[in-house]
Design an enzyme around this catalytic site. Structure first.
Site, PDB file in Angstrom:
ATOM      1  N   SER A 278      64.830  39.693  51.425  1.00 50.28           N
ATOM      2  CA  SER A 278      63.953  38.596  51.821  1.00 50.28           C
ATOM      3  C   SER A 278      64.291  37.344  50.981  1.00 50.28           C
ATOM      4  O   SER A 278      65.458  36.957  50.889  1.00 50.28           O
ATOM      5  CB  SER A 278      62.496  39.038  51.658  1.00 50.28           C
ATOM      6  OG  SER A 278      61.634  38.143  52.270  1.00 50.28           O
TER       7      SER A 278
ATOM      8  N   ARG B  49      47.237  36.710  52.139  1.00 50.02           N
ATOM      9  CA  ARG B  49      47.872  38.017  51.963  1.00 50.02           C
ATOM     10  C   ARG B  49      47.766  38.864  53.237  1.00 50.02           C
ATOM     11  O   ARG B  49      48.694  39.569  53.597  1.00 50.02           O
ATOM     12  CB  ARG B  49      47.210  38.738  50.787  1.00 50.02           C
ATOM     13  CG  ARG B  49      47.891  40.038  50.398  1.00 50.02           C
ATOM     14  CD  ARG B  49      49.327  39.825  49.994  1.00 50.02           C
ATOM     15  NE  ARG B  49      49.927  41.027  49.414  1.00 50.02           N
ATOM     16  CZ  ARG B  49      51.228  41.161  49.178  1.00 50.02           C
ATOM     17  NH1 ARG B  49      52.059  40.172  49.459  1.00 50.02           N
ATOM     18  NH2 ARG B  49      51.709  42.255  48.646  1.00 50.02           N
TER      19      ARG B  49
ATOM     20  N   ASP C 106      62.496  44.054  62.146  1.00 49.90           N
ATOM     21  CA  ASP C 106      62.084  42.920  61.314  1.00 49.90           C
ATOM     22  C   ASP C 106      62.023  41.679  62.191  1.00 49.90           C
ATOM     23  O   ASP C 106      63.055  41.149  62.607  1.00 49.90           O
ATOM     24  CB  ASP C 106      63.101  42.735  60.177  1.00 49.90           C
ATOM     25  CG  ASP C 106      62.726  41.608  59.217  1.00 49.90           C
ATOM     26  OD1 ASP C 106      61.743  40.892  59.481  1.00 49.90           O
ATOM     27  OD2 ASP C 106      63.434  41.455  58.202  1.00 49.90           O
TER      28      ASP C 106
ATOM     29  N   HIS D 207      59.646  43.958  58.443  1.00 50.12           N
ATOM     30  CA  HIS D 207      60.319  43.294  57.330  1.00 50.12           C
ATOM     31  C   HIS D 207      60.267  44.140  56.055  1.00 50.12           C
ATOM     32  O   HIS D 207      61.212  44.151  55.269  1.00 50.12           O
ATOM     33  CB  HIS D 207      59.639  41.941  57.104  1.00 50.12           C
ATOM     34  CG  HIS D 207      60.274  41.096  56.059  1.00 50.12           C
ATOM     35  ND1 HIS D 207      61.583  40.670  56.144  1.00 50.12           N
ATOM     36  CD2 HIS D 207      59.790  40.582  54.905  1.00 50.12           C
ATOM     37  CE1 HIS D 207      61.863  39.939  55.078  1.00 50.12           C
ATOM     38  NE2 HIS D 207      60.807  39.875  54.309  1.00 50.12           N
ATOM     39  N   ASP D 208      59.162  44.836  55.862  1.00 47.80           N
ATOM     40  CA  ASP D 208      58.992  45.667  54.666  1.00 47.80           C
ATOM     41  C   ASP D 208      60.017  46.791  54.538  1.00 47.80           C
ATOM     42  O   ASP D 208      60.107  47.421  53.487  1.00 47.80           O
ATOM     43  CB  ASP D 208      57.592  46.287  54.652  1.00 47.80           C
ATOM     44  CG  ASP D 208      56.618  45.473  53.811  1.00 47.80           C
ATOM     45  OD1 ASP D 208      57.059  44.484  53.200  1.00 47.80           O
ATOM     46  OD2 ASP D 208      55.436  45.833  53.774  1.00 47.80           O
TER      47      ASP D 208
END
Lengths: 207, 382
Positions: free
Chosen positions: B157, B227, B322, B355-356
């Site tokens: 990232s 968040r 992602d 994405h994680d």
């Protein structure tokens, strides 16, 4: 995509290596585990990239020390600029692509010369299996059954040469080899009958 | 608390801090007269000093990438499953350095640091930094550590963006750039998500224009929202469906606004565990760093031209699910690298984690990264 391109089967590598000039820029389409590019790197000091779709080959390519880009050849070579490579190789993969004619055109857009190898559907054993016994050929060069093969665009030497003629592609060199990868007299005289694997080097015909 | 520290963990680690007195001129033109960088290292530097790997953290990461800070530490570093003896980034072979970026809130100089000029915390007066500035500060850290060249700079990232910037800015100091789940610049959609996060924080009544420290409050509601929004973009639709579906906490709907669906519970939990640990001004700053990242801006938008001086070999990895930094964004990087005839390999890892995924041990990902790192380890110049 290149199920037949494993490290232990490298029939065409020696012939391809003869055709490649030292220090060339090479793009290998459907590069499998990267053994050919590694071979060419070791013997001919070539540089370049291998393109491969199959997950399992990506770490193998990295272990072989080559540059591999995971991509689907059916999506074309658009990210490569015109004339980026001296040679673009498509080894035992043409028959597994969705758009073989388009891919040949792309090869000659990004490279000066193309090298293609494919299993010859016109080999006598294939003809006997289809013509005499009435079933789709299964042989060492075409090991899969019709229902589980990735080979969707099989052709003969004559078919390939016709396509090249139609597309203004100039064939520079042709080899046909048998299963032992020998090129005897018979293979030179009646390659479309005796050749199990066909190898071509070609370029764009100058008008 | 770990029952016992696993044998392939780096174990108990000690953060260290370096103070820099030499002013750092930032991309904005502002100057940081002095600053601290906090960092950790794992594994030994070899006598040739050629096996050092810099691990760069993403938005909410820190220098604490692996191991534990004390024996009863409940949580290992953010990339612990990747870093350790025998792990993918093998500390038996590599000397791993991980620093907290400038502007962070984990020990390096940032908005929560007391500004020596005023005696008060910087807060909103902390200058907006860029990836270039981070890389410049990391280069100074490398000088202090007497590491003239990284074997590799690795990041996912925003961390991948730092690896890219290293390859551009310090071609002589990096042999391999490993860029995971990143992009050569943010899209309008990416910036839009960041802006919503910023607005959530900035419109919180407890934000006080960023001077909330003085009032001993923090914009908790805004930071929570930021968040939660972030977490939605880190996961994929598929993963959320698989993980939570439309499951209800109490098995029935209550016709009220309490926590009903499991996904709501998850987001609130993520938000709650972030507040109090992460500074809102740092969050704002990090989103700006992301928005501003665009190495091709200096070359008229031409990324290939931006890579003209790059010499490092590269590995680029993306993940199919992602959508924050989708695979085609990684392909832009790959193209610009091969346009320059550079050694580059690219893998698109099948995953459903969004994405994680870059933080997770996915077998294909591990195989690709591990094999590439093997290659690096076997070619250390000695």
């Amino acid at each position: 995509m290149s199920a037949e391109r494993t490290a232990d089967i490298r029939p065409d590598f020696a012939i391809i290596a003869q055709w490649i000039r030292p220090n060339s820029r090479v793009l290998d389409l459907g590069c499998g585990d990267g053994a050919l590019l590694r071979h060419l790197g070791d013997r001919k000091q070539v540089t370049g990239y291998g393109l491969e779709l199959d997950d399992k080959y990506i770490p193998q390519c990295l272990a072989n020390g080559i540059n591999v880009i995971q991509t689907d050849l059916d999506q074309g070579l658009a990210e490569f600029d015109d004339r980026s490579f001296d040679f673009v190789i498509l080894s035992l993969t043409l028959q597994a692509t969705h758009f073989p004619a388009r891919l040949l055109e792309e090869m000659l857009r990004v490279g000066s010369q193309g090298i293609v190898t494919f299993p010859n559907f016109g080999h006598w054993r294939a003809r006997v299996q289809l013509g005499l016994f009435g079933h789709m050929p299964v042989n060492p060069a075409l090991p899969h059954h019709w229902y589980d093969t990735t080979n969707i665009h099989l052709c003969t030497l004559r078919d390939f040469e016709n396509l090249c003629h139609l597309r203004n592609i100039d064939i520079l060199e042709r080899r046909a080899v048998d299963h032992a990868h020998q090129t005897g007299l018979g293979l030179r005289v009646i390659p479309n009958l005796l050749g199990e694997i066909a190898l071509y080097r070609f370029t764009r015909k100058v008008a | 608390m770990p029952e016992s520290i696993p044998h392939d963990s780096v174990g108990i680690v000690q953060p260290r801090t370096v103070h820099f007195d030499q002013p750092l001129t930032l991309a904005s033109g502002d100057v940081l007269d002095q600053y601290d960088l906090v960092y950790e290292t794992y594994g030994d530097l070899n006598p040739e000093r050629s096996n050092a790997v810099l691990v760069c953290h993403a938005l909410s990461g820190s220098h604490h990438a692996a191991g534990y800070h004390h024996p009863s530490d409940g949580k290992a570093g953010w990339w612990d499953s990747f870093i350790g003896p025998g792990r993918v980034i093998d500390t038996n072979r590599f000397h791993v350095v991980s620093s907290n970026n400038l502007g962070g809130c984990d020990g390096s100089t940032g908005p929560t640091t007391v500004n020596p000029a005023t005696g008060k915390q910087y807060g909103p007066d902390f200058p907006i930094v860029t990836v270039d500035d981070w890389v410049a500060s990391q280069a100074r850290l490398a000088d202090v550590l007497d590491i003239s060249q990284w074997a590799a700079v690795i990041g996912g990232s925003l961390g991948g963006m730092q690896a890219m910037q290293w390859a551009i800015d310090y071609p002589d100091r990096i042999r391999h750039a490993i860029m995971i789940a990143c992009a050569p610049k943010l899209s309008a959609q990416n910036i839009a998500f960041n802006e919503v996060a910023r607005q959530a924080i900035r419109t919180d009544p407890d934000f006080y224009d960023g001077r909330y420290y003085e009032r001993a409050v923090e914009p908790r509601r805004g930071l929570r929202l930021a968040r939660m929004l972030g977490h939605i973009t880190y996961l994929s639709d598929d993963l959320m469906s698989e993980k939570f579906g439309r499951d209800l906490r109490e098995g029935k709907i209550n016709f009220d606004y309490g926590v009903e669906f499991q996904v709501e519970s998850y987001l609130r939990y993520q938000a709650d565990s972030f507040v109090g640990k992460f500074d809102a001004n740092t969050y704002l700053l990090m989103t700006k760093v992301l928005d501003y990242f665009d190495p091709a801006a200096k070359t008229g938008g031409d990324l290939s031209a931006a890579f003209r001086d790059v010499t490092a070999d590269s590995l680029v990895i993306s993940f199919t699910s992602d959508w924050r930094f989708a695979s085609h964004r990684s392909r832009e990087i790959v193209k610009a690298l091969h346009d320059n005839d550079l050694n580059v390999s690219y893998a698109e890892v099948k995953s459903h984690q969004g994405h994680d995924a870059f933080l997770l041990k996915i077998q294909q990902y591990i195989d690709v990264l591990g094999t590439y790192l093997d290659r690096i380890a076997s070619t250390h110049p000695s």
